[in-house]
Design a protein around this motif. Sequence first.
Motif, PDB file in Angstrom:
ATOM      1  N   ASP A 150       5.539  76.281  50.165  1.00 15.67           N
ATOM      2  CA  ASP A 150       4.588  75.180  50.181  1.00 15.67           C
ATOM      3  C   ASP A 150       4.925  73.943  51.236  1.00 15.67           C
ATOM      4  O   ASP A 150       5.540  74.142  51.919  1.00 15.67           O
ATOM      5  CB  ASP A 150       4.670  74.661  48.398  1.00 15.67           C
ATOM      6  N   THR A 151       4.249  73.047  51.073  1.00 11.04           N
ATOM      7  CA  THR A 151       4.414  71.783  51.979  1.00 11.04           C
ATOM      8  C   THR A 151       5.669  71.177  51.854  1.00 11.04           C
ATOM      9  O   THR A 151       6.160  70.340  52.692  1.00 11.04           O
ATOM     10  CB  THR A 151       3.250  70.778  51.971  1.00 11.04           C
ATOM     11  N   MET A 196      -1.553  73.950  49.336  1.00 11.13           N
ATOM     12  CA  MET A 196      -1.399  74.456  50.769  1.00 11.13           C
ATOM     13  C   MET A 196      -0.161  75.202  50.797  1.00 11.13           C
ATOM     14  O   MET A 196       0.897  74.734  50.256  1.00 11.13           O
ATOM     15  CB  MET A 196      -1.252  73.181  51.636  1.00 11.13           C
ATOM     16  N   THR A 198      -5.592  75.957  47.791  1.00 15.05           N
ATOM     17  CA  THR A 198      -6.839  76.055  48.488  1.00 15.05           C
ATOM     18  C   THR A 198      -6.767  76.401  49.984  1.00 15.05           C
ATOM     19  O   THR A 198      -7.769  76.630  50.548  1.00 15.05           O
ATOM     20  CB  THR A 198      -7.717  74.723  48.462  1.00 15.05           C
ATOM     21  N   LYS A 199      -5.691  76.433  50.623  1.00 18.26           N
ATOM     22  CA  LYS A 199      -5.747  76.566  52.081  1.00 18.26           C
ATOM     23  C   LYS A 199      -4.214  77.202  52.299  1.00 18.26           C
ATOM     24  O   LYS A 199      -3.205  76.699  51.919  1.00 18.26           O
ATOM     25  CB  LYS A 199      -5.704  75.204  52.672  1.00 18.26           C
ATOM     26  N   TRP A 207      -9.808  81.060  49.124  1.00 22.32           N
ATOM     27  CA  TRP A 207      -9.274  80.237  50.098  1.00 22.32           C
ATOM     28  C   TRP A 207      -9.463  80.174  51.364  1.00 22.32           C
ATOM     29  O   TRP A 207     -10.021  81.158  52.059  1.00 22.32           O
ATOM     30  CB  TRP A 207      -7.720  80.452  49.911  1.00 22.32           C
TER      31      TRP A 207
END
Length: 118
Positions: free
Chosen positions: A38-39, A1, A74-75, A96
């Motif tokens: 990123d996360t 993500m 993907t997101k 995405w």
Amino acid sequence: MGIIDSRSVKTSHYAAPSCKGIDGNKKVKGRKERIVVDTLGLPMDVAIHEANIHDSKGVPNVIEKFDYKFPRLTKILADGGYHGTLGDWVSEKFGWTMEVVLRPDECPTSSPYFPNDG
């Protein structure tokens, strides 16, 4: 993500005029930094351009750079400045999902996640 956002930064009066613009929303004369993290908050990509380029128009500059660098992506999460047909473009071009996350006061009152108490 991935998570995308931008910020406008003032530049000095010594900066070249072609590199500056005025962000009408924030009343800042300078440049805009667009970053995808990123996360964990680690940067995936950064793009810097004039501040007068709107969020929805400047995204292709930053997203197209990391098409093949992150195969598990993907997101992408974004704030309200990235609404419109941008999510469709990201889905068609890269496969995405781009999800625009709004603050509770910006959400429609008929949303099942934020019921209207009256």
